[in-house]
Design an enzyme around this catalytic site. Structure first.
Site, short mmCIF file in Angstrom:
data_model
loop_
_atom_site.label_atom_id
_atom_site.label_comp_id
_atom_site.label_asym_id
_atom_site.label_seq_id
_atom_site.Cartn_x
_atom_site.Cartn_y
_atom_site.Cartn_z
N CYS A 34 -0.81 14.22 -29.68
CA CYS A 34 0.52 14.80 -29.93
C CYS A 34 0.81 14.89 -31.42
CB CYS A 34 1.60 13.99 -29.22
SG CYS A 34 1.69 12.30 -29.79
N ASP A 36 1.83 12.50 -33.35
CA ASP A 36 2.89 11.60 -33.80
C ASP A 36 2.31 10.42 -34.58
OD1 ASP A 36 4.57 13.29 -32.59
OD2 ASP A 36 5.04 12.03 -30.89
N CYS A 59 8.17 11.99 -31.42
CA CYS A 59 9.12 12.41 -30.40
C CYS A 59 10.22 11.36 -30.22
CB CYS A 59 8.38 12.61 -29.09
SG CYS A 59 7.86 11.05 -28.38
N CYS A 103 3.80 7.07 -25.58
CA CYS A 103 4.60 6.84 -26.79
C CYS A 103 4.83 5.34 -26.97
CB CYS A 103 5.93 7.57 -26.69
SG CYS A 103 5.79 9.24 -26.03
FE1 FES Z 1 3.48 11.55 -28.96
FE2 FES Z 1 5.66 10.67 -27.92
S1 FES Z 1 4.81 12.64 -27.63
S2 FES Z 1 4.32 9.63 -29.21
#
Ligand code: FES
Length: 145
Positions: A34, A36, A59, A103
């Protein structure tokens, strides 16, 4: 499943956001899928985590889980913080939608990476509990999360 009010509350008012200058341990983890990124800073006095801050570029669930993770380890010993699991973070948040469980894994990994850094900074071998291999999103997807 929608987000719980606790998740929404931590997302809109995250605790312990920021950076600690001269932190005793810093951990940065990312999720390649993702994109992140979560960075965690620890101030450790003796064996106690006296302060913790985080910065998350990610997110809403990543922000809420890092906020909750910092609350759960603040004032705890390093040994206690090492037992923190993503499951405990999710439970403290009154649940997360399955697609967002990864996450919370990032939050557990960030805490452990910061603790590992603390050991390394002190010239010690990080304990095995800091290794979080096997918690990756590909695996979550395989199991249908
Ligand atoms: Fe990647 Fe939440 S979508 S940490």
């Amino acid at each position: 499943m929608a987000y719980s009010s606790t998740v929404m509350e931590h997302f809109t008012h995250p605790r312990n956001v920021g950076k600690i200058d001269g932190a005793d341990g810093v951990g940065e983890v990312g999720n390649a899928k993702c994109g992140d990124i979560m960075k965690m800073y620890l101030k450790i006095d003796g064996d106690v985590i006296t302060d913790v801050k985080f910065n998350t570029f990610g997110c809403g669930a990543a922000i809420a889980t890092s906020s909750m993770a910092t609350e759960l380890i603040k004032g705890k010993t390093v040994g206690e913080a090492l037992t923190l699991t993503n499951k405990a973070v999710v439970e403290a948040l009154d649940g997360l939608p399955a697609v967002k469980l990864h996450c919370s894994v990032l939050a557990e990994e960030a805490v452990k990476a910061a603790i590992a850094d603390y050991y390394i900074k002190n010239g010690q071998e990080p304990p095995p509990e800091t290794v979080t291999a096997g918690h990756d999103c590909d695996e979550c997807d395989i199991h249908g999360h």
